[in-house]
Scaffold this motif. Structure first.
Motif, PDB file in Angstrom:
ATOM      1  N   ASP A 203       0.840  -1.197   0.000  1.00 25.74           N
ATOM      2  CA  ASP A 203       0.000   0.000   0.000  1.00 25.74           C
ATOM      3  C   ASP A 203       0.874   1.246   0.000  1.00 25.74           C
ATOM      4  O   ASP A 203       1.867   1.325   0.733  1.00 25.74           O
ATOM      5  CB  ASP A 203      -0.897  -0.028   1.245  1.00 25.74           C
ATOM      6  CG  ASP A 203      -1.736   1.220   1.374  1.00 25.74           C
ATOM      7  OD1 ASP A 203      -2.719   1.350   0.627  1.00 25.74           O
ATOM      8  OD2 ASP A 203      -1.374   2.074   2.216  1.00 25.74           O
ATOM      9  N   ARG A 204       0.493   2.230  -0.800  1.00 32.85           N
ATOM     10  CA  ARG A 204       1.290   3.452  -0.964  1.00 32.85           C
ATOM     11  C   ARG A 204       1.476   4.209   0.353  1.00 32.85           C
ATOM     12  O   ARG A 204       2.558   4.695   0.654  1.00 32.85           O
ATOM     13  CB  ARG A 204       0.627   4.344  -2.027  1.00 32.85           C
ATOM     14  CG  ARG A 204       1.262   5.697  -2.213  1.00 32.85           C
ATOM     15  CD  ARG A 204       2.648   5.544  -2.814  1.00 32.85           C
ATOM     16  NE  ARG A 204       3.339   6.789  -2.854  1.00 32.85           N
ATOM     17  CZ  ARG A 204       3.878   7.323  -3.933  1.00 32.85           C
ATOM     18  NH1 ARG A 204       3.801   6.689  -5.074  1.00 32.85           N
ATOM     19  NH2 ARG A 204       4.508   8.463  -3.879  1.00 32.85           N
ATOM     20  N   VAL A 205       0.412   4.328   1.138  1.00 32.97           N
ATOM     21  CA  VAL A 205       0.502   5.064   2.408  1.00 32.97           C
ATOM     22  C   VAL A 205       1.463   4.355   3.360  1.00 32.97           C
ATOM     23  O   VAL A 205       2.309   4.990   3.999  1.00 32.97           O
ATOM     24  CB  VAL A 205      -0.891   5.243   3.049  1.00 32.97           C
ATOM     25  CG1 VAL A 205      -0.785   5.843   4.442  1.00 32.97           C
ATOM     26  CG2 VAL A 205      -1.766   6.122   2.166  1.00 32.97           C
ATOM     27  N   THR A 206       1.372   3.038   3.442  1.00 32.19           N
ATOM     28  CA  THR A 206       2.280   2.277   4.295  1.00 32.19           C
ATOM     29  C   THR A 206       3.723   2.463   3.833  1.00 32.19           C
ATOM     30  O   THR A 206       4.629   2.705   4.640  1.00 32.19           O
ATOM     31  CB  THR A 206       1.913   0.780   4.278  1.00 32.19           C
ATOM     32  OG1 THR A 206       0.578   0.636   4.761  1.00 32.19           O
ATOM     33  CG2 THR A 206       2.858  -0.035   5.149  1.00 32.19           C
ATOM     34  N   ALA A 207       3.941   2.375   2.530  1.00 31.93           N
ATOM     35  CA  ALA A 207       5.288   2.548   1.978  1.00 31.93           C
ATOM     36  C   ALA A 207       5.816   3.952   2.253  1.00 31.93           C
ATOM     37  O   ALA A 207       6.992   4.119   2.600  1.00 31.93           O
ATOM     38  CB  ALA A 207       5.283   2.266   0.479  1.00 31.93           C
ATOM     39  N   ASP A 208       4.963   4.969   2.114  1.00 32.12           N
ATOM     40  CA  ASP A 208       5.393   6.339   2.386  1.00 32.12           C
ATOM     41  C   ASP A 208       5.756   6.520   3.858  1.00 32.12           C
ATOM     42  O   ASP A 208       6.725   7.208   4.191  1.00 32.12           O
ATOM     43  CB  ASP A 208       4.314   7.339   1.985  1.00 32.12           C
ATOM     44  CG  ASP A 208       4.180   7.499   0.487  1.00 32.12           C
ATOM     45  OD1 ASP A 208       5.057   7.012  -0.251  1.00 32.12           O
ATOM     46  OD2 ASP A 208       3.186   8.110   0.048  1.00 32.12           O
ATOM     47  N   ARG A 209       4.993   5.905   4.738  1.00 34.23           N
ATOM     48  CA  ARG A 209       5.304   5.999   6.165  1.00 34.23           C
ATOM     49  C   ARG A 209       6.642   5.335   6.470  1.00 34.23           C
ATOM     50  O   ARG A 209       7.441   5.841   7.263  1.00 34.23           O
ATOM     51  CB  ARG A 209       4.190   5.378   6.997  1.00 34.23           C
ATOM     52  CG  ARG A 209       2.941   6.228   7.012  1.00 34.23           C
ATOM     53  CD  ARG A 209       1.843   5.581   7.783  1.00 34.23           C
ATOM     54  NE  ARG A 209       0.696   6.477   7.878  1.00 34.23           N
ATOM     55  CZ  ARG A 209      -0.515   6.104   8.222  1.00 34.23           C
ATOM     56  NH1 ARG A 209      -0.751   4.841   8.521  1.00 34.23           N
ATOM     57  NH2 ARG A 209      -1.492   6.973   8.282  1.00 34.23           N
ATOM     58  N   MET A 210       6.888   4.211   5.847  1.00 34.70           N
ATOM     59  CA  MET A 210       8.177   3.544   6.045  1.00 34.70           C
ATOM     60  C   MET A 210       9.310   4.408   5.503  1.00 34.70           C
ATOM     61  O   MET A 210      10.387   4.474   6.098  1.00 34.70           O
ATOM     62  CB  MET A 210       8.158   2.168   5.378  1.00 34.70           C
ATOM     63  CG  MET A 210       7.216   1.201   6.084  1.00 34.70           C
ATOM     64  SD  MET A 210       7.042  -0.374   5.233  1.00 34.70           S
ATOM     65  CE  MET A 210       8.644  -1.091   5.517  1.00 34.70           C
ATOM     66  N   GLY A 211       9.068   5.088   4.386  1.00 36.53           N
ATOM     67  CA  GLY A 211      10.062   5.999   3.834  1.00 36.53           C
ATOM     68  C   GLY A 211      10.348   7.155   4.770  1.00 36.53           C
ATOM     69  O   GLY A 211      11.502   7.591   4.905  1.00 36.53           O
ATOM     70  N   MET A 212       9.315   7.658   5.451  1.00 36.89           N
ATOM     71  CA  MET A 212       9.518   8.736   6.410  1.00 36.89           C
ATOM     72  C   MET A 212      10.383   8.261   7.578  1.00 36.89           C
ATOM     73  O   MET A 212      11.244   8.996   8.069  1.00 36.89           O
ATOM     74  CB  MET A 212       8.171   9.264   6.913  1.00 36.89           C
ATOM     75  CG  MET A 212       7.430  10.063   5.846  1.00 36.89           C
ATOM     76  SD  MET A 212       5.707  10.488   6.187  1.00 36.89           S
ATOM     77  CE  MET A 212       5.648  10.863   7.882  1.00 36.89           C
ATOM     78  N   LEU A 213      10.188   7.032   8.011  1.00 40.80           N
ATOM     79  CA  LEU A 213      11.030   6.482   9.078  1.00 40.80           C
ATOM     80  C   LEU A 213      12.472   6.325   8.611  1.00 40.80           C
ATOM     81  O   LEU A 213      13.411   6.617   9.364  1.00 40.80           O
ATOM     82  CB  LEU A 213      10.470   5.146   9.560  1.00 40.80           C
ATOM     83  CG  LEU A 213       9.131   5.216  10.294  1.00 40.80           C
ATOM     84  CD1 LEU A 213       8.603   3.812  10.569  1.00 40.80           C
ATOM     85  CD2 LEU A 213       9.256   6.012  11.579  1.00 40.80           C
ATOM     86  N   ALA A 214      12.665   5.890   7.362  1.00 40.24           N
ATOM     87  CA  ALA A 214      14.017   5.769   6.806  1.00 40.24           C
ATOM     88  C   ALA A 214      14.676   7.142   6.716  1.00 40.24           C
ATOM     89  O   ALA A 214      15.879   7.276   6.962  1.00 40.24           O
ATOM     90  CB  ALA A 214      13.971   5.086   5.437  1.00 40.24           C
ATOM     91  N   THR A 215      13.903   8.169   6.393  1.00 40.72           N
ATOM     92  CA  THR A 215      14.436   9.527   6.344  1.00 40.72           C
ATOM     93  C   THR A 215      14.922   9.958   7.722  1.00 40.72           C
ATOM     94  O   THR A 215      15.995  10.561   7.853  1.00 40.72           O
ATOM     95  CB  THR A 215      13.360  10.503   5.817  1.00 40.72           C
ATOM     96  OG1 THR A 215      13.043  10.141   4.474  1.00 40.72           O
ATOM     97  CG2 THR A 215      13.833  11.935   5.856  1.00 40.72           C
ATOM     98  N   VAL A 216      14.175   9.638   8.759  1.00 41.98           N
ATOM     99  CA  VAL A 216      14.590   9.977  10.119  1.00 41.98           C
ATOM    100  C   VAL A 216      15.857   9.204  10.487  1.00 41.98           C
ATOM    101  O   VAL A 216      16.751   9.746  11.147  1.00 41.98           O
ATOM    102  CB  VAL A 216      13.455   9.738  11.141  1.00 41.98           C
ATOM    103  CG1 VAL A 216      13.942   9.892  12.572  1.00 41.98           C
ATOM    104  CG2 VAL A 216      12.303  10.710  10.868  1.00 41.98           C
ATOM    105  N   MET A 217      15.969   7.976  10.027  1.00 38.33           N
ATOM    106  CA  MET A 217      17.205   7.214  10.277  1.00 38.33           C
ATOM    107  C   MET A 217      18.394   7.930   9.647  1.00 38.33           C
ATOM    108  O   MET A 217      19.458   8.055  10.266  1.00 38.33           O
ATOM    109  CB  MET A 217      17.068   5.792   9.729  1.00 38.33           C
ATOM    110  CG  MET A 217      16.092   4.939  10.514  1.00 38.33           C
ATOM    111  SD  MET A 217      15.727   3.346   9.746  1.00 38.33           S
ATOM    112  CE  MET A 217      17.327   2.569   9.726  1.00 38.33           C
TER     113      MET A 217
END
Length: 131
Positions: free
Chosen positions: A69-83
């Motif tokens: 799902d796009r929203v789930t993937a975007d949220r995971m991307g936001m977490l990777a950005t914080v990393m």
């Protein structure tokens, strides 16, 4: 160079997460991180106030690669950005450059939600602000 002679006194710099992986397939190459930090620190030493936006391509590519799902993937991307922001904050601090993270959502204790006034104050103090 004196601050008054700079063309821009404050900049927003976007860095691809891929810049942090150097020659690696993914993750962090310590030399690439160090070189990135050194270049940004050099600009800061001239008196430039720097806000940094970092991507996450070194850690996450999102829904296109996984079919999720796009929203789930975007949220995971936001977490990777914080990393990536945490990696950079640590590297800047080791280089003697004060740095602060601001996230789109409150992710305490890792990153508080974006606060415009706090970010402007940090920039005015000469600190680096990472989004």
């Amino acid at each position: 160079m004196e601050t008054k002679k700079l063309r821009y006194r404050r900049i927003l710099l976007k860095i691809s997460g891929e810049a942090l992986k150097g020659g690696l397939e993914h993750g962090y190459d310590p030399k690439a991180v160090e070189e990135t930090v050194a270049r940004i620190a050099e600009a800061r030493s001239l008196g430039v106030q720097i806000a940094l936006v970092v991507g996450a391509g070194n850690l996450w590519r999102g829904a296109g690669a996984t079919g999720m799902d796009r929203v789930t993937a975007d949220r995971m991307g936001m977490l990777a950005t914080v990393m990536n922001a945490l990696c950079l904050k640590d590297a800047f601090r080791r280089a003697g450059v004060p740095a602060h993270i601001h996230a789109s959502a409150d992710l305490r204790p890792f990153a508080p939600a974006f606060d415009r006034e706090a970010a402007l104050e940090q920039l005015a103090n000469g600190d680096l602000v990472i989004f």
